[in-house]
Design an enzyme around this catalytic site. Structure first.
Site, PDB file in Angstrom:
ATOM      1  N   ARG A  23       0.816  -1.217   0.000  1.00 13.57           N
ATOM      2  CA  ARG A  23       0.000   0.000   0.000  1.00 13.57           C
ATOM      3  C   ARG A  23       0.853   1.273   0.000  1.00 13.57           C
ATOM      4  O   ARG A  23       0.445   2.298   0.535  1.00 13.57           O
ATOM      5  CB  ARG A  23      -0.962   0.040   1.204  1.00 13.57           C
ATOM      6  CG  ARG A  23      -2.060  -0.977   1.166  1.00 13.57           C
ATOM      7  CD  ARG A  23      -3.226  -0.486   0.302  1.00 13.57           C
ATOM      8  NE  ARG A  23      -4.163  -1.558   0.061  1.00 13.57           N
ATOM      9  CZ  ARG A  23      -5.286  -1.762   0.757  1.00 13.57           C
ATOM     10  NH1 ARG A  23      -5.613  -0.945   1.728  1.00 13.57           N
ATOM     11  NH2 ARG A  23      -6.080  -2.764   0.465  1.00 13.57           N
ATOM     12  N   ARG A  27      -3.345   6.502   1.136  1.00 14.37           N
ATOM     13  CA  ARG A  27      -3.892   7.719   1.752  1.00 14.37           C
ATOM     14  C   ARG A  27      -2.951   8.426   2.718  1.00 14.37           C
ATOM     15  O   ARG A  27      -3.204   9.563   3.091  1.00 14.37           O
ATOM     16  CB  ARG A  27      -5.208   7.379   2.462  1.00 14.37           C
ATOM     17  CG  ARG A  27      -6.352   7.162   1.499  1.00 14.37           C
ATOM     18  CD  ARG A  27      -7.477   6.390   2.149  1.00 14.37           C
ATOM     19  NE  ARG A  27      -7.068   5.015   2.404  1.00 14.37           N
ATOM     20  CZ  ARG A  27      -7.836   4.085   2.959  1.00 14.37           C
ATOM     21  NH1 ARG A  27      -9.053   4.380   3.353  1.00 14.37           N
ATOM     22  NH2 ARG A  27      -7.396   2.856   3.126  1.00 14.37           N
ATOM     23  N   ARG A  36      -6.489  11.147  -6.041  1.00 13.59           N
ATOM     24  CA  ARG A  36      -7.753  10.440  -5.859  1.00 13.59           C
ATOM     25  C   ARG A  36      -8.942  11.405  -5.928  1.00 13.59           C
ATOM     26  O   ARG A  36      -9.984  11.087  -6.506  1.00 13.59           O
ATOM     27  CB  ARG A  36      -7.741   9.721  -4.516  1.00 13.59           C
ATOM     28  CG  ARG A  36      -8.859   8.728  -4.442  1.00 13.59           C
ATOM     29  CD  ARG A  36      -8.975   8.088  -3.108  1.00 13.59           C
ATOM     30  NE  ARG A  36     -10.383   8.024  -2.789  1.00 13.59           N
ATOM     31  CZ  ARG A  36     -10.859   7.669  -1.630  1.00 13.59           C
ATOM     32  NH1 ARG A  36     -10.040   7.345  -0.670  1.00 13.59           N
ATOM     33  NH2 ARG A  36     -12.145   7.631  -1.429  1.00 13.59           N
ATOM     34  N   ASP A  73      -6.810  -3.027  -7.615  1.00 12.93           N
ATOM     35  CA  ASP A  73      -7.325  -3.687  -6.423  1.00 12.93           C
ATOM     36  C   ASP A  73      -7.634  -5.138  -6.739  1.00 12.93           C
ATOM     37  O   ASP A  73      -7.988  -5.467  -7.874  1.00 12.93           O
ATOM     38  CB  ASP A  73      -8.587  -2.986  -5.905  1.00 12.93           C
ATOM     39  CG  ASP A  73      -8.891  -3.412  -4.478  1.00 12.93           C
ATOM     40  OD1 ASP A  73      -8.303  -2.839  -3.554  1.00 12.93           O
ATOM     41  OD2 ASP A  73      -9.684  -4.358  -4.302  1.00 12.93           O
ATOM     42  N   TYR A 150     -14.852 -12.136  -0.318  1.00 14.98           N
ATOM     43  CA  TYR A 150     -15.560 -10.879  -0.594  1.00 14.98           C
ATOM     44  C   TYR A 150     -16.747 -11.109  -1.524  1.00 14.98           C
ATOM     45  O   TYR A 150     -17.803 -10.498  -1.375  1.00 14.98           O
ATOM     46  CB  TYR A 150     -14.601  -9.850  -1.212  1.00 14.98           C
ATOM     47  CG  TYR A 150     -13.565  -9.333  -0.234  1.00 14.98           C
ATOM     48  CD1 TYR A 150     -13.857  -8.253   0.605  1.00 14.98           C
ATOM     49  CD2 TYR A 150     -12.307  -9.919  -0.134  1.00 14.98           C
ATOM     50  CE1 TYR A 150     -12.919  -7.784   1.510  1.00 14.98           C
ATOM     51  CE2 TYR A 150     -11.361  -9.451   0.773  1.00 14.98           C
ATOM     52  CZ  TYR A 150     -11.680  -8.388   1.586  1.00 14.98           C
ATOM     53  OH  TYR A 150     -10.749  -7.931   2.483  1.00 14.98           O
TER      54      TYR A 150
HETATM   55  O1  CP3 Z   1       0.085   0.234  -3.200  1.00 18.06           O
HETATM   56  C1  CP3 Z   1      -0.350  -0.935  -3.330  1.00 18.06           C
HETATM   57  O2  CP3 Z   1      -0.141  -1.819  -2.487  1.00 18.06           O
HETATM   58  C2  CP3 Z   1      -1.041  -1.313  -4.630  1.00 18.06           C
HETATM   59  C3  CP3 Z   1      -2.462  -1.205  -4.677  1.00 18.06           C
HETATM   60  C4  CP3 Z   1      -3.339  -2.131  -3.869  1.00 18.06           C
HETATM   61  C5  CP3 Z   1      -4.589  -1.693  -3.328  1.00 18.06           C
HETATM   62  N1  CP3 Z   1      -5.233  -2.781  -2.826  1.00 18.06           N
HETATM   63  C6  CP3 Z   1      -5.090  -0.319  -3.379  1.00 18.06           C
HETATM   64  C7  CP3 Z   1      -6.145   0.074  -2.437  1.00 18.06           C
HETATM   65  C8  CP3 Z   1      -3.227  -3.485  -3.587  1.00 18.06           C
HETATM   66  C9  CP3 Z   1      -2.076  -4.435  -3.871  1.00 18.06           C
HETATM   67  C10 CP3 Z   1      -4.445  -3.888  -2.941  1.00 18.06           C
HETATM   68  C11 CP3 Z   1      -4.728  -5.271  -2.529  1.00 18.06           C
HETATM   69  C12 CP3 Z   1      -5.944  -5.555  -1.761  1.00 18.06           C
HETATM   70  N2  CP3 Z   1      -7.187  -4.988  -1.886  1.00 18.06           N
HETATM   71  C13 CP3 Z   1      -6.039  -6.587  -0.799  1.00 18.06           C
HETATM   72  C14 CP3 Z   1      -4.926  -7.539  -0.403  1.00 18.06           C
HETATM   73  C15 CP3 Z   1      -3.936  -6.913   0.506  1.00 18.06           C
HETATM   74  C16 CP3 Z   1      -4.472  -6.623   1.893  1.00 18.06           C
HETATM   75  O3  CP3 Z   1      -4.594  -5.427   2.185  1.00 18.06           O
HETATM   76  O4  CP3 Z   1      -4.711  -7.566   2.635  1.00 18.06           O
HETATM   77  C17 CP3 Z   1      -7.354  -6.580  -0.303  1.00 18.06           C
HETATM   78  C18 CP3 Z   1      -7.918  -7.500   0.776  1.00 18.06           C
HETATM   79  C19 CP3 Z   1      -8.086  -5.579  -1.003  1.00 18.06           C
HETATM   80  C20 CP3 Z   1      -9.532  -5.230  -0.885  1.00 18.06           C
HETATM   81  C21 CP3 Z   1      -9.724  -3.850  -0.409  1.00 18.06           C
HETATM   82  N3  CP3 Z   1      -9.435  -2.717  -1.155  1.00 18.06           N
HETATM   83  C22 CP3 Z   1     -10.220  -3.433   0.844  1.00 18.06           C
HETATM   84  C23 CP3 Z   1     -10.646  -4.366   1.961  1.00 18.06           C
HETATM   85  C24 CP3 Z   1     -10.229  -2.038   0.836  1.00 18.06           C
HETATM   86  C25 CP3 Z   1     -10.761  -1.133   1.911  1.00 18.06           C
HETATM   87  C26 CP3 Z   1      -9.825  -1.049   3.075  1.00 18.06           C
HETATM   88  C27 CP3 Z   1      -8.914   0.139   2.940  1.00 18.06           C
HETATM   89  O5  CP3 Z   1      -7.688  -0.016   3.150  1.00 18.06           O
HETATM   90  O6  CP3 Z   1      -9.440   1.230   2.664  1.00 18.06           O
HETATM   91  C28 CP3 Z   1      -9.684  -1.609  -0.401  1.00 18.06           C
HETATM   92  C29 CP3 Z   1      -9.472  -0.215  -0.847  1.00 18.06           C
HETATM   93  C30 CP3 Z   1      -8.094   0.145  -1.318  1.00 18.06           C
HETATM   94  N4  CP3 Z   1      -7.334  -0.589  -2.156  1.00 18.06           N
HETATM   95  C31 CP3 Z   1      -7.411   1.354  -1.018  1.00 18.06           C
HETATM   96  C32 CP3 Z   1      -6.202   1.323  -1.724  1.00 18.06           C
HETATM   97  C33 CP3 Z   1      -5.142   2.395  -1.778  1.00 18.06           C
HETATM   98  C34 CP3 Z   1      -7.947   2.500  -0.186  1.00 18.06           C
HETATM   99  C35 CP3 Z   1      -8.943   3.180  -1.066  1.00 18.06           C
HETATM  100  C36 CP3 Z   1      -9.013   4.654  -0.892  1.00 18.06           C
HETATM  101  O7  CP3 Z   1      -8.198   5.396  -1.479  1.00 18.06           O
HETATM  102  O8  CP3 Z   1      -9.969   5.053  -0.207  1.00 18.06           O
END
Ligand code: CP3
Length: 341
Positions: A23, A27, A36, A73, A150
């Site tokens: 990540r 944010r 964003r 994602d 999910y």
């Molecule tokens: O920088 C990176 O790592 C690359 C991008 C990336 C994102 N999600 C962007 C993201 C990667 C590799 C993921 C993987 C992901 N997404 C996983 C596996 C890794 C982990 O965290 O266990 C999972 C389970 C998801 C599903 C997901 N996406 C959830 C549960 C959420 C909400 C929780 C949160 O952190 O807000 C997301 C949203 C998400 N994916 C964000 C980002 C940067 C936040 C979104 C935002 O900008 O509001």
């Protein structure tokens, strides 16, 4: 001059381990929040190649990490297979829940995902052309079990209860869902490699909730199939597997699946992993992400302890899970100084 990430993945111990953060585009960075905002919402950001590439580049410009990870994602694949997907602001992902066999049967075939995901492949092409020569490009997907949790629940859940229930109640349909996701994951990762990804990572964030024989059936076996298929299509492509929460079952995971590297979460003791996981190949991890919020001398001490503990073998430095929105961007500078000196 081979990239340090590729050297570590090939099994070479390095005096300074390569480093990137899960990540890392997120944010905690003001420039991410600004982009964003410009995109409007999270999914538009994922599906607009110029903006997705921009947020991928941001942490590379700011910190010079050794790897960039495609901004996308894991749930985009569920959408490409036919689930509805949206992100409720401040609440995380929502999907149309899959609860019965007819809904599994109605999913699109694995090779029909590419129209939906074409913008992601375009992002990869922009990144491959624009990254510094020393920076490796990681593509990724979710593991079948994690994406299924999910798709079945329609949202994130603390204990993955709905997926466990469907697995017990409708074993054939649940198995068909895992098979469809396994095939689609190979299609998806393969297209990312064709577009320029040099490494792929498979995130099994909820592997830890699988018990007994289920761990072999739903975490090990799909990962093994994905890796074997990737090797057949793209000889030499390095694969990082992240069976988060696997605990003692991290031992042997690389051998059983063929992964070049296993990513360790922060609950795994580094000395134990150096003795029981690293002999099979590269390990990635595993600093507690909470230290990126609190910082201070503990951040420095813990970082040095992890580097020293894994110094005898191939190691990629990372956190045990994603950096959180509350993290202080200056703590990343402290972390990098502690690793690189
Ligand atoms: O920088 C990176 O790592 C690359 C991008 C990336 C994102 N999600 C962007 C993201 C990667 C590799 C993921 C993987 C992901 N997404 C996983 C596996 C890794 C982990 O965290 O266990 C999972 C389970 C998801 C599903 C997901 N996406 C959830 C549960 C959420 C909400 C929780 C949160 O952190 O807000 C997301 C949203 C998400 N994916 C964000 C980002 C940067 C936040 C979104 C935002 O900008 O509001």
């Amino acid at each position: 001059m081979t990239k340090t990430m590729l050297r570590a993945l090939a099994g070479e111990p390095l005096p300074v381990p390569p480093v990137w953060l899960m990540r890392q585009a997120g944010r905690y960075l003001p420039e991410y929040r600004a982009t964003r905002e410009k995109a409007g919402d999270f999914l538009s950001l994922c599906y607009t190649p110029e903006l997705a590439a921009e947020v991928t580049f941001q942490p590379i410009r700011r910190y010079g990490f050794d790897a960039a990870i495609l901004f996308a994602d894991i749930l985009l694949l569920a959408q490409a297979l036919g689930s509805e997907l949206w992100f409720a602001p401040g609440e995380g992902p929502r999907l149309s829940a899959i609860t019965d066999p007819a809904q599994v049967a109605a999913l699109r075939p694995a090779d029909a995902i590419h129209d939906t995901l074409a913008p992601v492949y375009e992002t990869v092409r922009i990144l491959a052309a624009g990254l510094p020569r020393e920076t490796a490009l990681i593509g990724f997907a979710g593991a079948p079990w994690t994406v299924a949790t999910y798709m079945v629940a329609g949202r994130g859940t603390p204990d993955q209860g709905p997926a466990h229930a469907m697995k017990a109640r409708e074993p054939a349909a649940f198995g068909a869902l895992i098979d469809r996701l396994t095939e689609a994951t190979v299609e998806y990762l393969s297209a990312q490699v064709d577009a320029g990804a040099e490494i792929v990572k498979v995130f099994d964030s909820w592997a830890g909730s699988l018990e007994g024989a289920d761990f072999e059936t739903f975490a090990v076996a799909p990962m093994r199939r994905i890796i074997a298929a990737m090797r057949a299509r793209h000889p030499g492509i390095p694969v990082i597997a992240f069976p988060r929460g696997a605990g003692r079952r991290y031992a042997g995971f690389a051998r059983m699946t063929g992964a070049d590297c296993v990513a360790l979460d922060e609950t795994v003791d580094a000395a134990w992993a150096a003795a029981n996981v690293q002999p099979d190949g590269c390990v990635q991890g595993n600093l507690d992400p909470a230290l990126m919020v609190t910082g201070g001398q503990r951040l420095v001490d813990e970082t040095r302890r992890i580097v020293a503990t894994f110094a005898g073998g191939p190691h990629i430095f990372n956190l045990g899970h994603g950096i959180t929105p509350e993290a202080d961007p200056r703590n990343v500078d402290i972390l990098l100084a502690a690793i690189r000196g």
